[in-house]
Design an enzyme around this catalytic site. Structure first.
Site, PDB file in Angstrom:
ATOM      1  N   TYR A 161       0.837  -1.211   0.000  1.00 19.88           N
ATOM      2  CA  TYR A 161       0.000   0.000   0.000  1.00 19.88           C
ATOM      3  C   TYR A 161       0.868   1.256   0.000  1.00 19.88           C
ATOM      4  O   TYR A 161       0.646   2.186  -0.787  1.00 19.88           O
ATOM      5  CB  TYR A 161      -0.905  -0.035   1.232  1.00 19.88           C
ATOM      6  CG  TYR A 161      -1.956   1.048   1.292  1.00 19.88           C
ATOM      7  CD1 TYR A 161      -3.193   0.892   0.673  1.00 19.88           C
ATOM      8  CD2 TYR A 161      -1.718   2.224   1.996  1.00 19.88           C
ATOM      9  CE1 TYR A 161      -4.171   1.887   0.755  1.00 19.88           C
ATOM     10  CE2 TYR A 161      -2.682   3.219   2.078  1.00 19.88           C
ATOM     11  CZ  TYR A 161      -3.906   3.050   1.457  1.00 19.88           C
ATOM     12  OH  TYR A 161      -4.866   4.035   1.539  1.00 19.88           O
ATOM     13  N   LYS A 165       1.042   3.929  -3.015  1.00 22.53           N
ATOM     14  CA  LYS A 165       0.619   5.325  -2.803  1.00 22.53           C
ATOM     15  C   LYS A 165       1.787   6.292  -3.036  1.00 22.53           C
ATOM     16  O   LYS A 165       1.579   7.400  -3.548  1.00 22.53           O
ATOM     17  CB  LYS A 165       0.030   5.501  -1.404  1.00 22.53           C
ATOM     18  CG  LYS A 165      -1.299   4.750  -1.185  1.00 22.53           C
ATOM     19  CD  LYS A 165      -2.418   5.248  -2.096  1.00 22.53           C
ATOM     20  CE  LYS A 165      -3.767   4.635  -1.726  1.00 22.53           C
ATOM     21  NZ  LYS A 165      -4.855   5.073  -2.633  1.00 22.53           N
TER      22      LYS A 165
END
Ligand code: NAD
Length: 266
Positions: A161, A165
């Site tokens: 993640y 991101k």
């Protein structure tokens, strides 16, 4: 086309992952400002149809749904082309679809890495790549990527993640430079913790990974990071979105906008 935050009449907005949480709130807020909406995301088909009908009837706009799976490049591109087929234009693209997996790096399943990178980062490339030629022709466009505080700083146990991101931030800045002279802006909103189904799912996994109770995860992990000690509310994100897509947002380009109660100021 002249617009301000309160008037998006005649504009067309595509919001990926808008069947739940932040994306659904963003679709609703853009519809309230007068934009026609293309919804996307997974979920129960009758619930999605109810959402589509509610948005359309409540705000007097056209709302369509496209079931593109953001794991799939061709479907991600077709989502944008669907907006062109249905409405003849795309003014606003909000890349919001995202998933999470919380686990130690040693145990992190490679298939979860692949899925998170595909949905949270690669799909953003595909939708932007498909939308930019249409926005160039229109002479105006607004692309808003829903990144995360985790696009700016890291937390343990979220390797895929955080990597995805951070990748979104690089993509945002790069494309912003390429399209700046075409009336198109590309920005990233970086929320802190918002109490959505995605976060509810993380609480149990984080409790397991850290050997803590779920109550302690909320207090000691999530809200500990946010100096306000409060979850971010949907209207605090939709308010920023309204500004970024307005004419007043025309000089905001290639930037990261944290909405995290001060988390990333630390
Ligand atoms: P959510 O789980 O409520 O919603 C995620 C949306 O993405 C849903 O509509 C889901 O159907 C869709 N989606 C998931 N996989 C998909 C796929 N393969 N194809 C198409 N759609 C798919 O989550 P949320 O919390 O509202 O998150 C939305 C975005 O905000 C994500 O990108 C997330 O990383 C980001 N974000 C959330 C928080 C938070 O605290 N909730 C914080 C920072 C950033």
């Amino acid at each position: 086309m002249s617009t301000n935050s309160a008037n998006l009449e005649g504009q067309v907005a595509v919001i990926t992952g808008s069947t739940s949480g932040i994306g659904a709130a963003m679709a609703e807020s853009l519809a309230a400002a007068g934009a026609h909406i293309v919804l996307n995301g997974l979920g129960d088909s009758s619930e999605i149809e109810a959402l589509r009908t509610r948005i359309s009837e409540r705000h007097g706009v056209e709302a369509r749904y496209h079931a593109a799976n953001m794991l799939n490049a061709a479907e991600s591109v077709d989502l944008v082309e669907f907006a062109i087929r249905e409405f003849g234009r795309i003014d606003i693209l909000v890349n919001n679809a995202g998933i999470q997996h919380v686990s130690k790096i040693e145990d992190f399943p490679p298939e979860k890495w692949d899925a998170i990178l595909a949905i949270n980062l690669t799909s953003v490339f595909h939708t932007i790549r498909a939308a930019v030629p249409h926005m160039r022709k229109q002479g105006r466009g607004r692309i808003v990527n829903i990144s995360s505080a985790h696009g700016l700083v890291a937390s343990p146990y979220k390797a895929a993640y955080v990597a995805a991101k951070h990748g979104v931030m690089g993509l945002t800045k790069t494309v912003a430079l390429e399209v700046a002279d075409a009336g198109i802006t590309v920005n990233a909103i970086c929320p802190g913790y918002v109490r959505t189904p995605l976060v509810d799912g993380q609480i149990a996994d984080t409790a397991k990974a850290r050997g803590m109770s779920e109550e302690d995860v909320v207090r000691e992990v999530m809200l500990k990071a946010q100096p306000t000690k409060r979850f971010v509310e949907y209207d605090q994100l939709t308010g920023l979105l309204a500004f970024l897509v307005s004419d007043a947002g025309a000089s905001c380009n290639g930037a990261a906008y944290p909405v995290d109660g001060g988390w990333t100021a630390q």
